[in-house]
Design an enzyme around this catalytic site. Structure first.
Site, mmCIF file in Angstrom:
data_model
loop_
_atom_site.group_PDB
_atom_site.id
_atom_site.type_symbol
_atom_site.label_atom_id
_atom_site.label_comp_id
_atom_site.label_asym_id
_atom_site.label_seq_id
_atom_site.Cartn_x
_atom_site.Cartn_y
_atom_site.Cartn_z
ATOM 1 N N HIS A 195 0.822 -1.198 0.000
ATOM 2 C CA HIS A 195 0.000 0.000 0.000
ATOM 3 C C HIS A 195 0.875 1.274 0.000
ATOM 4 O O HIS A 195 0.482 2.280 -0.573
ATOM 5 C CB HIS A 195 -1.003 -0.075 1.162
ATOM 6 C CG HIS A 195 -0.757 0.941 2.163
ATOM 7 N ND1 HIS A 195 -1.367 2.166 2.073
ATOM 8 C CD2 HIS A 195 0.109 0.987 3.171
ATOM 9 C CE1 HIS A 195 -0.892 2.901 3.031
ATOM 10 N NE2 HIS A 195 -0.015 2.205 3.711
ATOM 11 N N GLU A 437 -9.085 -11.653 -8.989
ATOM 12 C CA GLU A 437 -7.754 -11.566 -8.376
ATOM 13 C C GLU A 437 -7.396 -12.827 -7.592
ATOM 14 O O GLU A 437 -6.386 -12.880 -6.907
ATOM 15 C CB GLU A 437 -7.637 -10.297 -7.516
ATOM 16 C CG GLU A 437 -8.814 -9.991 -6.625
ATOM 17 C CD GLU A 437 -8.708 -8.626 -5.930
ATOM 18 O OE1 GLU A 437 -7.650 -7.980 -5.978
ATOM 19 O OE2 GLU A 437 -9.699 -8.231 -5.308
ATOM 20 N N ASP A 461 -3.043 -8.789 -6.421
ATOM 21 C CA ASP A 461 -3.376 -9.988 -5.662
ATOM 22 C C ASP A 461 -3.261 -11.252 -6.508
ATOM 23 O O ASP A 461 -2.786 -12.274 -6.028
ATOM 24 C CB ASP A 461 -4.794 -9.871 -5.091
ATOM 25 C CG ASP A 461 -4.798 -9.036 -3.817
ATOM 26 O OD1 ASP A 461 -3.930 -9.264 -2.966
ATOM 27 O OD2 ASP A 461 -5.654 -8.143 -3.693
ATOM 28 N N CYS A 508 -6.613 -3.469 -13.169
ATOM 29 C CA CYS A 508 -6.381 -2.294 -12.330
ATOM 30 C C CYS A 508 -5.255 -2.490 -11.316
ATOM 31 O O CYS A 508 -5.082 -1.682 -10.417
ATOM 32 C CB CYS A 508 -7.672 -1.848 -11.656
ATOM 33 S SG CYS A 508 -8.357 -3.095 -10.568
HETATM 34 C C1 PEP Z 1 -5.178 -5.647 -7.039
HETATM 35 O O1 PEP Z 1 -5.175 -6.556 -6.207
HETATM 36 O O2 PEP Z 1 -4.602 -5.712 -8.140
HETATM 37 C C2 PEP Z 1 -5.884 -4.381 -6.759
HETATM 38 C C3 PEP Z 1 -6.017 -3.459 -7.676
HETATM 39 O O3 PEP Z 1 -6.370 -4.174 -5.513
HETATM 40 P P1 PEP Z 1 -5.492 -3.844 -4.205
HETATM 41 O O4 PEP Z 1 -4.106 -3.473 -4.640
HETATM 42 O O5 PEP Z 1 -6.199 -2.733 -3.532
HETATM 43 O O6 PEP Z 1 -5.548 -5.142 -3.465
HETATM 44 MG MG MG Z 2 -6.583 -6.604 -4.630
#
Ligand code: PEP
Ligand code: MG
Length: 587
Positions: A195, A437, A461, A508
């Site tokens: 994050h 994911e 993920d 994404c």
């Molecule tokens: C992902 O897992 O690719 C995603 C976009 O969500 P996050 O990074 O918030 O888990």
């Molecule tokens: Mg994710």
């Protein structure tokens, strides 16, 4: 004395070069020498305590006001909780009577009491009381700092531009950070998709994570160069390196300025295939940067940050206001709002979900939401209501199979029914999508596709689950390979299954912004790329430089390769052919 240069290598997390002074974010464990006092010093010690409380109170009120002005009153609520702690008469009396009885200095007594409170509260079954632990911890440190006279700036009060160096940054740390005062982020732990990396990109500042020894080797005030694209931190650099990086920094800024010219142009291949170029946002305010970069949409609004740094949960009205704000600002472009994705490396202090051995595989995201319909339905209702003011789409995170998706959809239908009964408007045609994911979802995407209007591949993920590599663990970061043939095959399966069922497929995760892999993703047929705005123009530049036909051929060949290294080498070769300037920084 001239300081010796030291070069630390970590994981590149957000591009750019920053040069500035290190600010070590406090991870202080208070080790305070126990100090006895004489009986006649007791009144003096009590006076020190009272003065310190008054000072702390003043500080908290100031910060609270500042945060409320800059970020909204809901973000300032956490400081009301801190004020309650230092105004608690039981705590105050406890400290005073222990000073009198034990004849110990106030900091010694205060630290003991703070530890005792934390210990007792952490063990209680009462959720509300457990939630107070982090408040007591934070405010307790503030009191101790004031007692000891240690000058300590905090993220929310930073006055000078600094490079923040920390063991790790919690989501609530980064939520308090301000781009104007933070030049770069440097952390001991974390990977490319942790994050911290995501937040750094969103703040548009360079970051290097997973350095392991940054906090041990860098001292407060050290002069640093952070090279985000190459994952390097130079501590007390030589004049020669300083000059070199100043030049690099200028080149990087010039390169960015060149890309600026692309903002107004559509994202389409040479043979006219239009690809949607969308942006990821973490906070409603991020929409400003999305508009500046002329994105086609918000492809992922990570709503969990909305739950941070506040006392209690956000109300439906607050949710509604935030989603409405983003939808209106983006209109007529769409906004994909992802429902709460709590867990993994995003814990919310105010929910106090128990710590787990395996948080990424645990009670997170949609699993948590389905178990807490009170929280989930409140959010769904707010998103639906906001959909009357723009083009909103709803997306569920971490779907692992059909039952889960059906349950989420039926909760959504219940909320829609409630709104209809109350004559509250929402977009009756609102699109609903699933993030793919989890490998089980990828492999059953032909089945899931029948229940939704779109897929968005969450590669951050998907990579960790398909390769069994924790996405935030720097020790195994070398195994976290977006170009792994298994990952590419999963992506192909998802896109093909989506298209066979006439739904669009987006991506994404951070991979969407990785120019090395753009051509392959285009060639696999991806319809929609969503990424941090900082990566958007590079990706657009590449998409505009290649034909879909050629990208398809490249993707086809790529799928025959055996290892990530082979895929990367091949992708680099093709990138050099198509856009040599973009390939330059990748060697
Ligand atoms: C992902 O897992 O690719 C995603 C976009 O969500 P996050 O990074 O918030 O888990
Ligand atoms: Mg994710």
């Amino acid at each position: 004395m001239k300081l010796k240069e030291m070069i630390l290598k970590g994981i590149p997390a957000a591009p750019g070069i920053s040069i500035g002074t290190a600010y070590l974010l406090d991870s202080e464990e208070f080790v305070i020498p126990r100090r006895k006092i004489k009986k006649e010093d007791v009144p003096l010690e009590i006076e020190r305590f009272n003065k310190c409380l008054a000072k702390t109170r003043k500080e908290l009120l100031e910060i609270k006001g500042k945060i409320a002005d800059e970020m909204g009153s809901e973000h300032a609520e956490i400081f009301s909780a801190h004020l309650l702690v230092i105004e608690d008469p039981i705590l105050i009396n406890d400290v005073i009577s222990r000073i009198e009885k034990d004849l110990q200095a106030v900091e010694t007594v205060f630290l003991d009491i703070m530890k005792r409170y934390i210990d007792v509260l952490s063990k209680t079954n009462d959720e509300y009381l457990r939630e107070r632990v982090s408040d007591i911890n934070d405010v307790g440190k503030r009191v101790l700092r004031n007692l000891l006279g240690t000058k300590q700036e905090t993220l929310e009060t930073l006055k000078e531009k600094v490079i923040v160096v920390a063991y790790d940054l919690s989501p609530s740390d980064t939520a308090l950070m301000h781009k104007r005062n933070v030049l770069a982020l440097v952390t001991d732990i974390g990977g490319r998709t942790s994050h911290t990396a995501i937040m750094a990109k969103s703040l548009e500042i360079p970051a290097v994570v997973g350095l392991e020894v940054a906090t041990a080797r860098i001292k407060n005030g050290d002069f640093l160069i952070v090279d985000g694209a190459h994952g390097q931190v130079l501590v007390n650099p030589t004049q020669e390196n300083l000059k070199k990086y100043e030049l690099e920094q200028r080149k990087f800024l010039a390169f960015e300025r060149d890309l600026d010219a692309l903002k107004e142009l559509p994202c389409q291949t040479l043979d006219g295939k239009r690809i949607i170029l969308a942006a990821n946002i973490e906070m409603p305010e991020d929409v400003k940067s999305v508009l500046e970069h002329k994105a086609d949409a918000v492809g992922l609004y990570r709503t969990e940050y909305f739950y941070m740094n506040r006392k209690g949960l956000p109300t439906e009205e607050e949710h509604y206001a935030a989603c409405k704000y983003v939808a209106e600002k983006m209109y007529p472009r769409p906004v994909v709002v992802r429902t709460l994705d709590l867990g993994g490396d995003k814990f919310l202090s105010n929910l106090h979900v128990p710590r787990e051995m395996n948080p990424f595989m645990g009670w997170r995201a949609i699993r948590f939401c389905l178990a807490r319909p009170d929280i989930f339905k409140t959010q769904l209702s707010a998103i639906l209501r906001a959909s009357a003011h723009g083009k909103i789409k709803i997306m569920y995170p971490l779907i692992s199979g059909l039952d889960e998706l059906k349950r989420a959809n039926s909760m959504l239908e219940e909320v829609k029914d409630d709104l209809r009964k109350k004559n509250i408007k929402f977009d009756e045609k609102i699109e609903v999508g699933a993030m793919i994911e989890v490998p089980s979802a990828a492999m059953t995407s032909d089945i899931l596709a029948k229940e939704v209007n779109f897929f968005s591949i969450g590669t951050n993920d998907l990579i960790q689950y398909s390769l069994a590599v924790d996405r935030v663990n720097e020790k195994i970061a070398y195994l976290y390979e977006p170009a792994h043939p298994a990952v590419l095959r999963f992506i192909k399966t998802i896109i093909d299954n989506g298209h066979a069922n006439n739904i669009w497929v987006g991506l994404c995760g951070e991979m969407a912004g990785d120019v090395l892999l753009t051509i392959i993703l285009v060639g696999l047929g991806l319809d929609h790329f969503s990424m941090s705005p900082v990566n958007m123009l590079e990706v657009k530049r590449l998409i505009r430089a290649i034909s879909f036909k050629k990208a398809e051929k490249i993707a086809e060949k790529t799928l025959k390769l055996a290892t990530a290294a082979e895929v990367e080498a091949f992708a680099r070769e093709k990138l050099k052919e198509v856009a040599p300037d973009l390939a330059m920084g990748l060697d």
